[in-house]
Design a protein around this motif. Structure first.
Motif, PDB file in Angstrom:
ATOM      1  N   ARG A 246       0.837  -1.196   0.000  1.00  0.00           N
ATOM      2  CA  ARG A 246       0.000   0.000   0.000  1.00  0.00           C
ATOM      3  C   ARG A 246       0.871   1.245   0.000  1.00  0.00           C
ATOM      4  O   ARG A 246       2.088   1.151   0.056  1.00  0.00           O
ATOM      5  CB  ARG A 246      -0.892  -0.016   1.235  1.00  0.00           C
ATOM      6  CG  ARG A 246      -1.833  -1.201   1.230  1.00  0.00           C
ATOM      7  CD  ARG A 246      -2.576  -1.305   2.547  1.00  0.00           C
ATOM      8  NE  ARG A 246      -3.357  -2.520   2.557  1.00  0.00           N
ATOM      9  CZ  ARG A 246      -4.681  -2.533   2.593  1.00  0.00           C
ATOM     10  NH1 ARG A 246      -5.350  -1.422   2.648  1.00  0.00           N
ATOM     11  NH2 ARG A 246      -5.326  -3.671   2.602  1.00  0.00           N
TER      12      ARG A 246
ATOM     13  N   TYR B 291      -5.874  13.870  -2.190  1.00  0.00           N
ATOM     14  CA  TYR B 291      -6.791  12.751  -2.438  1.00  0.00           C
ATOM     15  C   TYR B 291      -8.211  13.274  -2.672  1.00  0.00           C
ATOM     16  O   TYR B 291      -8.909  12.814  -3.581  1.00  0.00           O
ATOM     17  CB  TYR B 291      -6.757  11.783  -1.259  1.00  0.00           C
ATOM     18  CG  TYR B 291      -7.605  10.553  -1.447  1.00  0.00           C
ATOM     19  CD1 TYR B 291      -7.112   9.447  -2.121  1.00  0.00           C
ATOM     20  CD2 TYR B 291      -8.904  10.490  -0.942  1.00  0.00           C
ATOM     21  CE1 TYR B 291      -7.885   8.311  -2.300  1.00  0.00           C
ATOM     22  CE2 TYR B 291      -9.685   9.368  -1.112  1.00  0.00           C
ATOM     23  CZ  TYR B 291      -9.173   8.279  -1.788  1.00  0.00           C
ATOM     24  OH  TYR B 291      -9.948   7.169  -1.960  1.00  0.00           O
ATOM     25  N   GLU B 292      -8.628  14.240  -1.878  1.00  0.00           N
ATOM     26  CA  GLU B 292      -9.972  14.808  -2.052  1.00  0.00           C
ATOM     27  C   GLU B 292     -10.084  15.583  -3.359  1.00  0.00           C
ATOM     28  O   GLU B 292     -11.140  15.576  -3.998  1.00  0.00           O
ATOM     29  CB  GLU B 292     -10.329  15.702  -0.866  1.00  0.00           C
ATOM     30  CG  GLU B 292     -10.616  14.929   0.401  1.00  0.00           C
ATOM     31  CD  GLU B 292     -11.765  13.951   0.245  1.00  0.00           C
ATOM     32  OE1 GLU B 292     -12.768  14.271  -0.420  1.00  0.00           O
ATOM     33  OE2 GLU B 292     -11.658  12.849   0.798  1.00  0.00           O
TER      34      GLU B 292
ATOM     35  N   ASN C 242     -10.499  12.971  -5.957  1.00  0.00           N
ATOM     36  CA  ASN C 242     -11.867  12.451  -5.871  1.00  0.00           C
ATOM     37  C   ASN C 242     -12.844  13.411  -6.523  1.00  0.00           C
ATOM     38  O   ASN C 242     -13.754  12.993  -7.233  1.00  0.00           O
ATOM     39  CB  ASN C 242     -12.236  12.206  -4.410  1.00  0.00           C
ATOM     40  CG  ASN C 242     -13.594  11.573  -4.271  1.00  0.00           C
ATOM     41  OD1 ASN C 242     -13.971  10.713  -5.047  1.00  0.00           O
ATOM     42  ND2 ASN C 242     -14.336  12.010  -3.261  1.00  0.00           N
TER      43      ASN C 242
ATOM     44  N   ALA D 127      -9.015   3.681 -13.429  1.00  0.00           N
ATOM     45  CA  ALA D 127     -10.165   3.232 -12.646  1.00  0.00           C
ATOM     46  C   ALA D 127     -10.822   2.006 -13.278  1.00  0.00           C
ATOM     47  O   ALA D 127     -11.268   1.101 -12.566  1.00  0.00           O
ATOM     48  CB  ALA D 127     -11.178   4.370 -12.513  1.00  0.00           C
TER      49      ALA D 127
ATOM     50  N   LYS E 246     -10.464   3.546  -6.214  1.00  0.00           N
ATOM     51  CA  LYS E 246      -9.602   3.993  -5.120  1.00  0.00           C
ATOM     52  C   LYS E 246      -8.158   4.139  -5.565  1.00  0.00           C
ATOM     53  O   LYS E 246      -7.486   5.116  -5.228  1.00  0.00           O
ATOM     54  CB  LYS E 246      -9.687   3.024  -3.937  1.00  0.00           C
ATOM     55  CG  LYS E 246     -10.994   3.094  -3.202  1.00  0.00           C
ATOM     56  CD  LYS E 246     -10.995   2.166  -2.014  1.00  0.00           C
ATOM     57  CE  LYS E 246     -12.331   2.228  -1.296  1.00  0.00           C
ATOM     58  NZ  LYS E 246     -12.343   1.350  -0.114  1.00  0.00           N
ATOM     59  N   LYS E 247      -7.661   3.185  -6.333  1.00  0.00           N
ATOM     60  CA  LYS E 247      -6.288   3.277  -6.826  1.00  0.00           C
ATOM     61  C   LYS E 247      -6.144   4.398  -7.841  1.00  0.00           C
ATOM     62  O   LYS E 247      -5.098   5.043  -7.925  1.00  0.00           O
ATOM     63  CB  LYS E 247      -5.839   1.943  -7.419  1.00  0.00           C
ATOM     64  CG  LYS E 247      -5.657   0.908  -6.342  1.00  0.00           C
ATOM     65  CD  LYS E 247      -5.003  -0.327  -6.849  1.00  0.00           C
ATOM     66  CE  LYS E 247      -4.877  -1.306  -5.689  1.00  0.00           C
ATOM     67  NZ  LYS E 247      -4.094  -2.468  -6.003  1.00  0.00           N
TER      68      LYS E 247
ATOM     69  N   ARG F 140      -7.791   7.195  -7.696  1.00  0.00           N
ATOM     70  CA  ARG F 140      -7.739   8.431  -6.906  1.00  0.00           C
ATOM     71  C   ARG F 140      -6.333   8.688  -6.375  1.00  0.00           C
ATOM     72  O   ARG F 140      -5.846   9.810  -6.412  1.00  0.00           O
ATOM     73  CB  ARG F 140      -8.722   8.350  -5.745  1.00  0.00           C
ATOM     74  CG  ARG F 140     -10.158   8.460  -6.153  1.00  0.00           C
ATOM     75  CD  ARG F 140     -11.048   8.315  -4.943  1.00  0.00           C
ATOM     76  NE  ARG F 140     -12.437   8.197  -5.340  1.00  0.00           N
ATOM     77  CZ  ARG F 140     -13.329   7.446  -4.722  1.00  0.00           C
ATOM     78  NH1 ARG F 140     -12.972   6.729  -3.666  1.00  0.00           N
ATOM     79  NH2 ARG F 140     -14.566   7.391  -5.141  1.00  0.00           N
ATOM     80  N   VAL F 141      -5.686   7.646  -5.875  1.00  0.00           N
ATOM     81  CA  VAL F 141      -4.321   7.798  -5.353  1.00  0.00           C
ATOM     82  C   VAL F 141      -3.361   8.143  -6.483  1.00  0.00           C
ATOM     83  O   VAL F 141      -2.495   9.009  -6.337  1.00  0.00           O
ATOM     84  CB  VAL F 141      -3.871   6.525  -4.603  1.00  0.00           C
ATOM     85  CG1 VAL F 141      -2.407   6.609  -4.220  1.00  0.00           C
ATOM     86  CG2 VAL F 141      -4.724   6.321  -3.369  1.00  0.00           C
TER      87      VAL F 141
END
Length: 122
Positions: free
Chosen positions: A48, A62-63, A66, A86, A92-93, A95-96
């Motif tokens: 991770r 991150y936000e 998003n 995506a 989620k990945k 977004r990172v």
């Protein structure tokens, strides 16, 4: 949508001087947005994210990512790139990955003193 005043101010305060990084891609690692690696002999393990650096800036990036992926109705190259990730790896990945890419772009902008130009895809 995306990177706003709060995120950019926190990023600039955390980086302080843009010259501290030789390459802009090191900014993503500085905020812990890269995978943890463990390599020993035959073992090569990717985990991770490392979560090093300023947690507040990491959360804001991150936000922002998003917001770009889920709230923005516009289509531009950065969003298209993240949406391909995506589809392959999950939201989620993506977004990172987009947060790390935003950190790289913001460092380059801070270093050069340029403004962000989002090009429309036709």
């Amino acid at each position: 949508m995306g990177v706003g005043v709060q995120t950019s101010a926190a990023f600039a305060a955390a980086v302080d001087e843009a010259g501290r990084f030789r390459q802009s891609r090191n900014a993503g690692a500085y905020f812990g947005l890269v995978p943890r690696r463990h390599q020993s002999g035959e073992l090569d393990w990717t985990g991770r994210i490392t979560k090093q650096g300023d947690g507040t800036v990491r959360k804001l990036l991150y936000e922002a990512a998003n917001s770009i992926l889920t709230r923005s109705r516009e289509t531009f190259a950065l969003k298209t790139w993240a949406m391909k990730i995506a589809k392959r790896r999950g939201l989620k990945k993506a977004r990172v990955a987009l947060a790390r890419r935003l950190a790289v772009i913001m460092h380059a902008m801070l270093r050069d003193g340029t403004l962000f130009q989002a090009y429309e895809i036709e």
